[in-house]
Design an enzyme around this catalytic site. Structure first.
Site, PDB file in Angstrom:
ATOM      1  N   GLY A   1      21.129 -11.892  72.837  1.00 35.92           N
ATOM      2  CA  GLY A   1      20.788 -11.655  71.428  1.00 35.92           C
ATOM      3  C   GLY A   1      21.994 -11.866  70.523  1.00 35.92           C
ATOM      4  O   GLY A   1      23.125 -11.635  70.926  1.00 35.92           O
TER       5      GLY A   1
ATOM      6  N   GLY B   1      26.437 -10.449  76.264  1.00 40.25           N
ATOM      7  CA  GLY B   1      26.274  -9.015  76.490  1.00 40.25           C
ATOM      8  C   GLY B   1      26.308  -8.693  77.978  1.00 40.25           C
ATOM      9  O   GLY B   1      26.626  -9.557  78.803  1.00 40.25           O
TER      10      GLY B   1
ATOM     11  N   GLY C   1      23.942  -8.334  80.025  1.00 42.12           N
ATOM     12  CA  GLY C   1      23.010  -9.157  80.793  1.00 42.12           C
ATOM     13  C   GLY C   1      23.661 -10.478  81.186  1.00 42.12           C
ATOM     14  O   GLY C   1      23.665 -10.859  82.369  1.00 42.12           O
ATOM     15  N   SER C   2      24.259 -11.150  80.209  1.00 40.37           N
ATOM     16  CA  SER C   2      24.890 -12.455  80.482  1.00 40.37           C
ATOM     17  C   SER C   2      26.073 -12.308  81.432  1.00 40.37           C
ATOM     18  O   SER C   2      26.281 -13.135  82.330  1.00 40.37           O
ATOM     19  CB  SER C   2      25.404 -13.079  79.183  1.00 40.37           C
ATOM     20  OG  SER C   2      24.379 -13.168  78.239  1.00 40.37           O
TER      21      SER C   2
ATOM     22  N   THR D   1      27.757  -7.137  71.672  1.00 42.82           N
ATOM     23  CA  THR D   1      26.416  -6.551  71.652  1.00 42.82           C
ATOM     24  C   THR D   1      26.383  -5.385  70.670  1.00 42.82           C
ATOM     25  O   THR D   1      27.386  -4.677  70.510  1.00 42.82           O
ATOM     26  CB  THR D   1      25.971  -6.020  73.037  1.00 42.82           C
ATOM     27  OG1 THR D   1      24.750  -5.287  72.877  1.00 42.82           O
ATOM     28  CG2 THR D   1      26.980  -5.080  73.673  1.00 42.82           C
ATOM     29  N   ILE D   2      25.247  -5.198  70.037  1.00 41.94           N
ATOM     30  CA  ILE D   2      25.075  -4.020  69.174  1.00 41.94           C
ATOM     31  C   ILE D   2      24.728  -2.790  70.011  1.00 41.94           C
ATOM     32  O   ILE D   2      24.693  -1.685  69.494  1.00 41.94           O
ATOM     33  CB  ILE D   2      23.976  -4.243  68.105  1.00 41.94           C
ATOM     34  CG1 ILE D   2      22.585  -4.323  68.737  1.00 41.94           C
ATOM     35  CG2 ILE D   2      24.272  -5.474  67.276  1.00 41.94           C
ATOM     36  CD1 ILE D   2      21.454  -4.163  67.717  1.00 41.94           C
ATOM     37  N   ASP D   3      24.443  -2.991  71.310  1.00 42.18           N
ATOM     38  CA  ASP D   3      23.979  -1.873  72.147  1.00 42.18           C
ATOM     39  C   ASP D   3      25.137  -1.046  72.730  1.00 42.18           C
ATOM     40  O   ASP D   3      24.922   0.086  73.149  1.00 42.18           O
ATOM     41  CB  ASP D   3      23.116  -2.399  73.301  1.00 42.18           C
ATOM     42  CG  ASP D   3      21.915  -3.194  72.822  1.00 42.18           C
ATOM     43  OD1 ASP D   3      21.476  -2.971  71.671  1.00 42.18           O
ATOM     44  OD2 ASP D   3      21.420  -4.057  73.580  1.00 42.18           O
TER      45      ASP D   3
ATOM     46  N   ILE E   1      17.693  -6.264  61.164  1.00 42.81           N
ATOM     47  CA  ILE E   1      18.710  -6.063  60.121  1.00 42.81           C
ATOM     48  C   ILE E   1      19.989  -5.519  60.775  1.00 42.81           C
ATOM     49  O   ILE E   1      21.099  -5.733  60.298  1.00 42.81           O
ATOM     50  CB  ILE E   1      18.157  -5.077  59.054  1.00 42.81           C
ATOM     51  CG1 ILE E   1      17.147  -5.796  58.164  1.00 42.81           C
ATOM     52  CG2 ILE E   1      19.252  -4.430  58.228  1.00 42.81           C
ATOM     53  CD1 ILE E   1      17.743  -6.934  57.348  1.00 42.81           C
TER      54      ILE E   1
END
Ligand code: F6P
Length: 359
Positions: free
Chosen positions: A11, A114, A116-117, A139-141, A267
């Protein structure tokens, strides 16, 4: 002269363009060539590989602050690790990616991705057998182990805080509560940080169970008749399915509390990159380029106690909670969570914010 490749995968988030622009600047200083791979693994899988030469002219400094990725991150519905695994073509997919990389004749590939990658890179060494591999976590997570921050997180917090700031004014005008659902997958960092910045009345994260009756009572007896409950999208409510913000909103309504559920959604991945994210992106780009000079491979840049350094991808993997990848059968992913000792949890609780049942 070195020839390095760079791609943005998973993402998007704000800060990717700062990473790209800083990598290109630093590489140009060194007389190196930078090849951007478009659309993440989709670009590497396509024939010819979707690539573009990146220079300070193609990627000018004034684009560095913008969200999204100049190279794009890929589209839905194309062949990727997930779909290749689902149709039993993972080996063929991986061989095609390897051949794509070989065709670009790169010394090093930088993956800006992120957890995952990065986990996929660790699980599938064969793809990168012909290049050195350097990863930059974004990542924003905030679910990447071994780094104190990831590119994109601070801007996502800022976006969510600005959203909440606006909502609080309409909340007061209408004597209403708002339940805001933060992104973050199964990690509560984004909700926690934005919630503390906003001074919300409850922060609910997947790492800490909460009691619905306690939450409802606290809102009912609150000295204000308006406010914000920040809930992370990964929160599950026993006995219910659906979005946690909707479930909480319904429970409040049933208790006679006027409220609305809100979903700021993507957003949180947008917005001009905030200064701290740009500094992080520049530090990680610089660290990645130094790693290339030192011929390091299978490393990730990591911010630890204020210094940016490289850590082995094996360490990144070994230091997380290892889960089965929910999307790709047979693959594992390394995840980081909000620690129960996170000082922000104490700050929030000491200020009267309900953070769930910590005892
Ligand atoms: O991993 C980043 C993230 O924004 C998560 O916080 C969110 O759950 C997910 O991606 C949304 O993904 P998509 O854009 O594919 O809906």
């Amino acid at each position: 002269m070195k020839r390095i490749g760079i791609m943005t995968t998973g993402g998007d988030c704000s800060g990717l363009n700062t990473v790209l622009e800083r990598v290109v600047s630093g590489a140009t200083q060194r007389g190196w060539e930078v090849i951007g791979i478009r659309d993440g693994t989709d670009g590497l899988y396509s024939r010819p590989v979707m690539s573009v030469k990146l220079t300070p002219e193609t990627l000018p400094i004034e684009l560095a602050r913008l969200s999204g990725s100049y190279l794009c991150n890929g589209r839905d519905g194309v062949m990727n690790f997930e779909s290749a695994a689902a149709c039993g073509k993972l080996d063929e997919f991986k061989q095609t990616l390897r051949a794509g990389l070989r065709s670009l004749e790169l010394d090093t590939l930088i993956i800006v991705g992120g957890n995952g990658s990065l986990s996929l890179a660790w699980n599938n060494h064969d793809i990168y057998a012909d290049v050195n591999l350097v990863c930059i976590p974004k990542t924003i997570d905030m679910d990447v182990p071994l780094t104190d921050n990831t590119v994109g997180f601070d801007t996502a917090v800022q976006q969510l805080v600005e959203f909440g700031d606006q909502i609080l004014l309409t909340a007061r005008s209408h004597h209403r509560w708002f339940v805001i659902q933060a992104m973050g997958r199964d990690v509560g960092s984004l909700a926690l940080h934005a919630g503390v910045a906003l001074g919300v009345d409850a922060i609910l994260i997947p790492e800490i169970k909460f009691d619905m009756d306690t939450l409802v009572e606290r809102v009912k007896n609150h000295w204000r008749d308006y406010g914000i409950i920040m809930v992370s999208e990964g929160v599950s409510v026993r006995g219910h399915s659906g979005q946690p913000a909707d479930i909480i909103s319904r429970a409040l309504k049933a208790a006679g509390i006027t409220n609305r559920a809100l979903f700021p959604e993507h957003i949180q991945r947008a917005g001009d990159t905030v200064a701290t994210d740009r500094i992080l992106a520049a530090s990680m780009a610089d660290c990645a380029l130094r790693a290339i000079e030192n011929k390091e491979t299978y490393v990730m840049t990591a911010m630890q106690d204020g210094a940016c350094k490289t850590v082995a991808l094996s360490e990144f993997f070994a230091n997380g909670s290892i889960l089965c990848d929910p999307h790709i059968s047979g693959q594992q992913v390394s995840n980081a969570y909000v620690s129960p000792d996170d000082p922000l949890l104490t700050v929030a609780a000491n200020m009267g914010t309900y953070i769930g049942e910590t005892k």
